[in-house]
Design an enzyme around this catalytic site. Structure first.
Site, PDB file in Angstrom:
ATOM      1  N   ASP A  45      12.476 -10.367   7.872  1.00 13.39           N
ATOM      2  CA  ASP A  45      11.588 -10.319   6.712  1.00 13.39           C
ATOM      3  C   ASP A  45      11.143 -11.708   6.282  1.00 13.39           C
ATOM      4  OD1 ASP A  45      11.734  -7.630   6.777  1.00 13.39           O
ATOM      5  OD2 ASP A  45      12.870  -7.386   4.919  1.00 13.39           O
TER       6      ASP A  45
ATOM      7  N   ASN B 192       7.592   4.728   0.567  1.00 11.13           N
ATOM      8  CA  ASN B 192       7.686   3.959   1.806  1.00 11.13           C
ATOM      9  C   ASN B 192       8.985   3.163   1.805  1.00 11.13           C
ATOM     10  OD1 ASN B 192       6.940   3.049   4.301  1.00 11.13           O
ATOM     11  ND2 ASN B 192       5.347   1.646   3.582  1.00 11.13           N
TER      12      ASN B 192
ATOM     13  N   GLU C  85       6.661  -1.896   7.057  1.00 12.09           N
ATOM     14  CA  GLU C  85       5.692  -1.298   6.136  1.00 12.09           C
ATOM     15  C   GLU C  85       4.321  -1.137   6.801  1.00 12.09           C
ATOM     16  OE1 GLU C  85       8.193  -3.046   5.331  1.00 12.09           O
ATOM     17  OE2 GLU C  85       8.853  -2.687   3.269  1.00 12.09           O
TER      18      GLU C  85
ATOM     19  N   HIS D 180       3.976  -5.281   0.709  1.00 11.58           N
ATOM     20  CA  HIS D 180       4.298  -6.310  -0.279  1.00 11.58           C
ATOM     21  C   HIS D 180       4.416  -7.699   0.324  1.00 11.58           C
ATOM     22  CE1 HIS D 180       8.835  -5.700   0.645  1.00 11.58           C
ATOM     23  NE2 HIS D 180       8.132  -5.068   1.550  1.00 11.58           N
ATOM     24  N   ARG D 181       5.035  -7.779   1.497  1.00 10.84           N
ATOM     25  CA  ARG D 181       5.272  -9.117   2.060  1.00 10.84           C
ATOM     26  C   ARG D 181       3.991  -9.781   2.552  1.00 10.84           C
ATOM     27  NH1 ARG D 181      10.265  -9.608   1.135  1.00 10.84           N
ATOM     28  NH2 ARG D 181      11.697  -7.882   1.501  1.00 10.84           N
TER      29      ARG D 181
ATOM     30  N   ASP E 211      10.718   0.745  -4.578  1.00  8.60           N
ATOM     31  CA  ASP E 211      11.704   1.264  -3.627  1.00  8.60           C
ATOM     32  C   ASP E 211      12.996   1.691  -4.322  1.00  8.60           C
ATOM     33  OD1 ASP E 211       9.889   0.820  -1.675  1.00  8.60           O
ATOM     34  OD2 ASP E 211      11.191  -0.420  -0.406  1.00  8.60           O
TER      35      ASP E 211
ATOM     36  N   LYS F 263       6.578  -2.954  -4.636  1.00 12.08           N
ATOM     37  CA  LYS F 263       7.623  -2.389  -3.786  1.00 12.08           C
ATOM     38  C   LYS F 263       8.945  -3.115  -3.976  1.00 12.08           C
ATOM     39  CE  LYS F 263       8.028  -0.551   0.853  1.00 12.08           C
ATOM     40  NZ  LYS F 263       9.386  -0.722   1.312  1.00 12.08           N
TER      41      LYS F 263
END
Ligand code: DC
Length: 644
Positions: free
Chosen positions: A317, A93, A345, A389-390, A49, A415
Site C-alpha cells: 500500500d 469495497n 480497490e 482512496h490511495r 471500511d 474509505k
C-alpha cells in the site's frame, strides 16, 4: 463529477496526528466481537471500511457502543461464533471486512449472504473459499465463480488437521483463516501454498490474535499452527495505532517538500509493516527520524531525492506513495514485486501508470512492476481516482512539484481517511497569490506590477488576456457577438508575455491591445461566461513559485479564491480622473476633467451592474483607498499587508 482543485505547493512542513489504522481497526473489531468479555477500543478509525464492519457486526448480533462522537468504542463480545444465524451483509469495497467475515461466518453455522460494490465483485476470493471448503464449510458463489457475492450455508465443520491456502494473491485470505480458526476449538495447521506476499500484514494479525489470548505458532512464513481449546478473551482496553499507510503521504510530503513533516500515532514500536516505508524513503535520500510514537521526514540535505529500484512486496500500500515520489527523483525508478496492486480497490498498476503519465512522467507498466521516469517539469493535470482512496491521496503529492492538480471524486478518501485533504492543507504551503482588483483607472495595474517586482513574484495582468481575445477576434474577423467562436479563440490564444512586452503569435501587440477598439471589445468579450471559462486554466497556470500577483476582476473570487491576500484598490472618481487628465496632458492630448469624471462614473456603474464578474469589493478583500495616496505608498501598503 465532484472534484477538488489543489493549488501548486511551495513546500511542506508541520505535524499530523494520524487517523487509526484500517488494518488494526477492522481486525480488532472482529476479534473483540468473537471474544469473551467487553473490549474498549480507543482511537478506532472513522471511515467507510470501518463503518461497513460495524454495521455487519450489529446485524450479526454483536452489541457495541460509541462514546459520544469520539473514536472510542465498547464491543460486547459474543464469546464464540456469531449468535445471529441468518443475515445479509453489504460490505462495500472493504476487503478488511469481507474476507475475515467470510471465514468467521463460514464457521458460525448459519446462512449468510455477503455482497459489496461492483469492484468488490471483481476482487478474487477463491483461495479463501477453497481453504474453507477443505474443513467442510459450505460457501457458494452467487455471481462469478471465484468472486463475491457469496452465499454461506450451515455445514458440519471438520475440525483439526491441515488447511492449505494460497498466499500469493492476497495475504488477507490467510489473515481471514487465522482469525476464524480458533472458533473450531481444535488445533489446525495452515500451510501456505506459493510465496506469501505482504508478510507484515500477517504479523499484524498474529500480534492482535495474541493480544486476544490466542498464540499462533509460526514456522517460517509457510506453516501456522492455530492451537486447539482456546478462545478469544478481551484484553480489556486496546489502543489502535495510527495508520502507517496514511503516514506515507505526509512523510513523502516532508521528503519532497523540504519538511520536516512529523506524523504522530506510529513510530519505532509499531506493529504495522508500512512503517518500513520510512526506510524506503531513506533509501531515496530523505532524512528520517523516529521516536516511539512518531516519525519525521525531511528532504535530503542537497535537495533532490535519488532514483530507486526496490522490491516493495512487503509494503504494497505505502509503495504507491513511492510511485509518486519517483516524480521528484533524479532518474528512472523501478517498483518491483507489486502484482497484488492489480486486485486492490482498482487495478492500481494500470491506474498509477495512467495518472503519472498525465503529469508528464514516462511510465512502463509490467505485470508486477512499474518503471517511472520523472519529467523535467511536472504538468498540471486532472487526476482520476478510480474509487481508490490511495490514488487520490498519492497524486495530491504531485502539487509539491509546483503545479495545480484537480482531483476527481475526492470523497473516495472516506474509505480510510475522511479528513485527508484538510490535514494535507495544514502541512503544505501553497504558492502565494496576491489578488488585486478595483475600478478602472485606480492604478491597480501599476501597483500590482510594482508589488510583483518588489517580491520577485510572477505578474498576471488578466485584463490583457481579454484585450488579446478582442484583438485576435478583430484581426480574424470573428464577430464580437459570437460567444462559442470567441471561446475557442480564447482557449487557443497564442499569447506570450515577455519582459513587459505582450505578443500575439509572432506580433508584438503591447500597444495595440490598449487601443479604444480593443478596450471596447475586451469589455464585450469579458462578460461572456464561455470566454471566461476558456481563460480560467491559463490564468491559474501563472501561479508558480515563488508567488503571483494577479490583477483583475475575478482574481480573488473565481480564479484564485484561495488567494491569501486580496486587495480592492480604489480612489474617488475625481482623483482617478485627475490622474488620467495629467497623463493625457503630458502626452499632449486634449482632456476635459468634467467629462473624464463622468466617463469613469458611468463605467463604474456599468462594471458594478454587469451580471458576469461584476466589479465589487470581496468581503475578504482589504480596501485600499488611494485618493490621497501616491503609488509608492500604495505599494508599501500592500507589501506590509503581505508581511502581516
Ligand atoms: O483591466 P483592463 O482594462 O485591461 O481589462 C480589460 C477588460 O477586461 C475590462 O473590460 C475588464 C475586463 N476584465 C475582466 O472582466 N476580468 C478580469 N479578470 C480582467 C479584466
Amino acid at each position: 463529477m465532484e472534484f477538488l482543485d489543489l493549488p501548486p505547493m511551495l513546500g511542506a512542513r508541520g505535524t499530523v496526528r494520524l487517523p487509526g489504522s484500517k488494518s488494526i481497526s477492522n481486525r480488532t473489531l472482529l476479534l473483540a466481537a468473537l471474544a469473551e468479555g467487553e473490549t474498549d477500543i480507543r482511537d478506532l478509525l472513522a471511515s467507510d471500511d470501518v463503518e461497513r464492519m460495524l454495521e455487519a457486526l450489529s446485524l450479526l448480533g454483536v452489541a457495541w457502543t460509541r462514546e459520544g462522537d469520539s473514536d472510542n468504542y465498547r464491543v460486547k463480545g459474543v464469546g464464540g461464533p456469531f449468535p445471529v444465524k441468518a443475515a445479509e451483509l453489504f460490505l462495500g469495497n472493504a476487503g478488511t471486512a469481507f474476507r475475515p467475515l467470510t471465514a468467521a461466518l463460514a464457521l458460525s453455522g448459519g446462512e449468510y449472504r455477503l455482497s459489496g460494490v461492483p469492484r468488490m465483485h471483481e476482487r478474487p476470493i477463491r483461495d479463501l473459499v477453497d481453504g474453507l471448503r477443505q474443513i467442510g464449510a459450505d460457501v457458494r458463489y452467487t455471481g462469478n465463480e471465484g468472486y463475491p457475492p457469496l452465499h454461506i450455508l450451515p455445514a458440519a465443520i471438520r475440525c483439526g488437521g491441515v488447511v492449505k491456502v494460497r498466499g500469493d494473491v492476497s495475504s488477507q485470505f490467510l489473515t481471514a483463516l487465522l482469525m476464524a480458526l480458533p472458533l473450531t476449538g481444535e488445533e489446525t495447521t495452515i500451510e501456505v501454498v506459493g510465496e506469501l506476499i505482504s508478510k507484515p500484514y500477517i504479523a499484524i494479525t498474529l500480534d492482535l490474535m495474541a493480544r486476544f489470548g490466542v498464540a499462533v505458532r509460526r514456522e517460517g512464513w509457510e506453516r501456522f499452527v492455530v492451537p486447539g481449546g482456546v478462545r478469544y478473551r478481551s484484553p480489556g482496553t486496546i489502543f489502535v495505532e495510527g495508520d502507517a499507510s496514511s503516514a506515507s503521504y505526509f512523510l513523502a510530503a516532508g521528503a519532497i517538500g523540504g519538511g520536516p513533516v512529523r506524523v504522530e500515532g506510529v513510530g519505532r514500536d509499531s506493529i504495522q509493516g508500512d512503517v518500513r516505508f520510512a526506510e524506503a524513503l531513506a533509501e531515496l535520500g530523505a532524512r528520517i527520524e523516529m521516536g516511539e510514537n512518531w516519525i519525521e521526514a525531511s528532504a535530503p540535505a542537497d535537495g533532490r531525492l535519488e532514483a530507486f529500484d526496490l522490491d516493495l512486496n512487503h509494503i504494497p500500500d505505502a509503495a504507491m506513495t513511492l510511485a509518486v515520489a519517483a516524480l521528484f527523483t533524479d532518474g528512472p525508478c523501478i517498483l518491483r514485486n507489486i502484482a497484488s496492486w492489480r486486485v486492490k480497490e482498482t487495478d492500481r498498476i494500470a491506474a498509477m501508470a495512467t495518472e503519472l503519465r498525465k503529469v508528464g512522467a514516462e511510465v512502463e507498466e509490467g505485470a508486477d512492476y512499474l518503471r517511472v521516469t520523472p519529467p523535467a517539469e511536472l504538468r498540471p493535470a486532472e487526476i482520476d481516482t478510480y474509487d481508490d482512496h490511495r490514488m487520490a491521496m498519492c497524486l495530491s503529492l504531485a502539487t509539491l512539484g509546483g503545479v495545480r492538480m484537480r482531483i476527481n471524486d475526492p470523497k473516495c478518501v472516506n474509505k480510510t481517511f475522511p479528513t485527508y485533504f484538510e490535514r494535507f492543507a495544514e502541512v503544505t504551503r501553497p504558492v502565494p497569490v496576491v489578488a488585486i482588483d478595483g475600478p478602472s483607472a485606480s492604478g491597480k495595474g501599476t501597483v500590482a506590477a510594482r508589488v510583483a517586482e518588489a517580491l520577485g513574484y510572477h505578474y498576471l495582468d488578466s485584463g490583457s488576456l481579454y484585450r488579446l481575445v478582442a484583438l485576435a477576434a478583430l484581426r480574424e474577423g470573428t464577430s464580437l457577438e459570437d460567444e462559442p467562436s470567441l471561446a475557442t479563440l480564447a482557449a487557443e490564444l497564442p499569447a506570450r508575455f515577455e519582459g513587459g512586452r505582450i505578443y500575439l503569435g509572432a506580433d508584438e501587440v503591447t500597444d495595440a491591445i490598449r487601443s479604444e477598439e480593443c478596450s471596447v471589445g475586451a469589455s464585450k468579450v469579458a462578460v461572456m461566461p464561455a470566454v471566461r471559462a476558456a481563460l480560467l486554466d491559463r490564468q491559474r497556470d501563472y501561479r508558480r513559485a515563488p508567488g503571483l500577483v494577479a490583477e483583475g476582476r475575478d482574481m480573488g473570487s473565481v480564479v484564485f479564491p484561495d488567494a491569501a491576500t486580496k486587495v480592492f484598490l480604489t480612489a474617488s472618481a475625481e482623483a482617478r480622473a485627475g490622474r488620467r487628465y495629467k497623463q493625457l496632458i503630458e502626452k499632449g492630448l486634449p482632456a476635459n476633467m468634467q467629462s473624464l469624471v463622468k466617463d469613469l462614473q458611468e463605467r463604474d456603474a456599468r462594471d458594478a451592474a454587469r451580471p458576469v464578474a461584476p466589479l465589487m469589493k470581496l468581503p475578504d478583500a482589504v480596501l485600499l483607498d488611494t485618493t490621497d495616496m501616491g503609488v509608492e505608498e500604495a505599494v508599501a501598503f500592500v507589501l506590509d499587508l503581505l508581511r502581516s
